[in-house]
Design an enzyme around this catalytic site. Structure first.
Site, PDB file in Angstrom:
ATOM      1  N   ASN A 155       0.945  -1.101  -0.103  1.00 32.41           N
ATOM      2  CA  ASN A 155       0.073  -0.077  -0.096  1.00 32.41           C
ATOM      3  C   ASN A 155       1.060   1.197   0.088  1.00 32.41           C
ATOM      4  O   ASN A 155       0.524   2.337  -0.506  1.00 32.41           O
ATOM      5  CB  ASN A 155      -0.826  -0.165   1.214  1.00 32.41           C
ATOM      6  N   CYS A 329       1.473   9.035  12.976  1.00 37.10           N
ATOM      7  CA  CYS A 329       1.173   9.753  14.434  1.00 37.10           C
ATOM      8  C   CYS A 329       0.712   8.598  15.452  1.00 37.10           C
ATOM      9  O   CYS A 329      -0.640   8.127  15.022  1.00 37.10           O
ATOM     10  CB  CYS A 329       0.449  10.950  14.377  1.00 37.10           C
TER      11      CYS A 329
HETATM   12  N1  PLP Z   1      -4.691  -4.331   3.538  1.00 34.14           N
HETATM   13  C1  PLP Z   1      -4.021  -3.290   2.572  1.00 34.14           C
HETATM   14  C2  PLP Z   1      -2.818  -3.531   1.915  1.00 34.14           C
HETATM   15  C3  PLP Z   1      -4.604  -2.075   2.810  1.00 34.14           C
HETATM   16  O1  PLP Z   1      -4.015  -0.962   2.010  1.00 34.14           O
HETATM   17  C4  PLP Z   1      -5.788  -1.765   3.741  1.00 34.14           C
HETATM   18  C5  PLP Z   1      -6.062  -0.401   3.704  1.00 34.14           C
HETATM   19  O2  PLP Z   1      -5.507   0.792   3.436  1.00 34.14           O
HETATM   20  C6  PLP Z   1      -6.141  -2.625   4.263  1.00 34.14           C
HETATM   21  C7  PLP Z   1      -5.544  -4.017   4.147  1.00 34.14           C
HETATM   22  C8  PLP Z   1      -7.506  -2.854   5.120  1.00 34.14           C
HETATM   23  O3  PLP Z   1      -8.598  -2.399   4.384  1.00 34.14           O
HETATM   24  P1  PLP Z   1     -10.006  -1.808   5.118  1.00 34.14           P
HETATM   25  O4  PLP Z   1      -9.664  -0.250   5.160  1.00 34.14           O
HETATM   26  O5  PLP Z   1     -10.921  -2.142   4.178  1.00 34.14           O
HETATM   27  O6  PLP Z   1     -10.068  -2.379   6.356  1.00 34.14           O
END
Ligand code: PLP
Length: 394
Positions: A155, A329
């Protein structure tokens, strides 16, 4: 609410996405007239099953699986948690989990909590480009390994893991394989039929659908132990009355993602590359975090030497630019990103890093306006900062 979308340039689509108006239109009847319970015996409720089935088919088409393998959940976090919990009860003699140091907190924090309860967790490292060495995975698998869980796309950096190969390795050793594909689904083509993946998580709000809906794919030959226990919804695999409007919305979002997949991988990629190359050309002391080839088409994570990302984010926020920094943070102090630290970078480099993530709703014009503002803000901070522009050692 005072800050309106028209006042901002939104470059944080890995954080969440703008909701596609076509998704809202599809959802609307299910938020108003069609409010029945799909489990009801009478037609007013039970007709909603068809809407749910259509959504299941559209999502299955996006990730290349059978509609019966789709379980609706509330979010990506729930999907990830459900898999870890399930894998640990499938075989009591297998209480070891393998994952990586750069996963989302929905896996990392859960893994840490399980470790405190006595579950053994192996954290696979990545190199300074964010890539995983599959030999490390091979060596880490043990006879008591319950699950390998690896993200498809990171992410923060967008770096892709070789999920198909990793799943093959796990299958050869008889170990279940899960991928957190929350960032990958809709951005890169995925066809689960050709893989040995047992479980996959995805989330609606990364796909231009509203927040609060996710999916867990469970391969039809894979044992899955329900996380939410109660009614018989989702074929007994996830109890709780179905969130029909959001399920319908996610179905539409999946259909649109399939239709715009080529655009994402050509036009959105061009926008990202234009943004990144212009920034690198215009300003000294900027480096890209993560492999520049093996990554999502929409993500650019850059280390800006001599600049604190928090200060930059404040300046950009004042100008209506939304993006995110390389530190978070927690209880009043700034923690450098575990992803960038996991890649072997210093806390200083992580604190000077910023993630820009794009979508099909960004335009060339707003990218050019954003670039001008970002370049000016970096130069302003460097003038103010006593620090000299320097290449911070890893
Ligand atoms: N996994 C990854 C790689 C993510 O980027 C995110 C959210 O940013 C999540 C899991 C969590 O998803 P959710 O916000 O739908 O709980």
């Amino acid at each position: 609410m005072s800050i309106r979308p028209k006042d901002i340039i939104y470059l944080d689509s890995n954080g969440t996405t703008s909701v596609d108006p076509a998704v809202v239109s599809e959802m609307m009847p299910y938020l108003t007239d069609f409010y029945g319970n799909p489990s009801s015996a009478y037609g007013f409720g039970s007709q909603l099953k068809e809407a749910i089935d259509t959504a299941r088919e559209r999502i299955a088409a996006l990730i290349g699986c059978d509609p019966s393998e789709i379980i609706f959940t509330s979010c990506g976090t729930e999907s990830n948690n459900a898999v870890l919990q399930s894998a640990l009860v499938t075989d009591p003699d297998r209480q070891h989990i393998i994952t990586s140091t750069v996963e989302h907190s929905a896996i990392i924090k859960h893994g840490e909590t399980l470790a405190k309860r006595g579950i053994e967790v192996t954290w696979l490292p990545v190199d300074f480009t964010g890539r995983l060495d599959l030999d490390d995975l091979k060596k880490a698998i043990r006879p008591d390994t319950a699950l390998v869980s690896l993200m498809w796309a990171n992410n923060e950096t967008g770096v892709l893991f070789p999920i198909e190969e990793a799943a093959e390795i796990a299958r050869e050793k008889g170990v279940l394989f899960h991928t957190d594909a929350v960032q990958a689904v809709g951005k890169i083509p995925i066809n689960l039929r050709n893989t040995k993946v047992n479980f996959l998580s995805l989330s609606g709000h990364k796909l231009h659908c509203p927040k609060g809906i996710g999916v867990l794919y469970v391969n039809r030959r894979t044992r899955f132990n329900s996380y939410l226990i109660g009614g018989g919804q989702e074929n007994g695999k996830r109890a709780g009355t179905e969130n029909v409007p959001y399920i319908v919305g996610l179905g539409k979002a999946a259909e649109l993602a399939r239709e715009t997949m080529d655009y994402e991988n050509t036009e959105v990629k061009k926008l990202r590359d234009h943004f990144e190359n212009t920034l690198l050309d215009a300003v000294d002391g900027i480096e890209v975090n993560g492999d520049r080839e093996l990554r999502l088409p929409n993500t650019s994570n850059v280390a800006i030497h001599g600049v604190e990302s928090e200060a930059l984010l404040i300046l950009l926020d004042q100008k209506g630019i939304c993006c995110s920094g390389g530190s978070a943070c927690t209880t009043g102090s700034l923690h450098p990103s575990h992803v960038l630290i996991g890649m072997g970078f210093s806390a200083e480099r992580a604190r000077g890093s910023v993630r820009f993530s794009f979508s099909r709703f960004n335009t060339q014009d707003e990218i050019d306006r954003a670039l001008k503002i970002i370049i000016e803000a970096i130069q302003r901070l460097r003038r103010l900062s006593p620090k000299q522009v320097q290449v911070v050692a890893r």
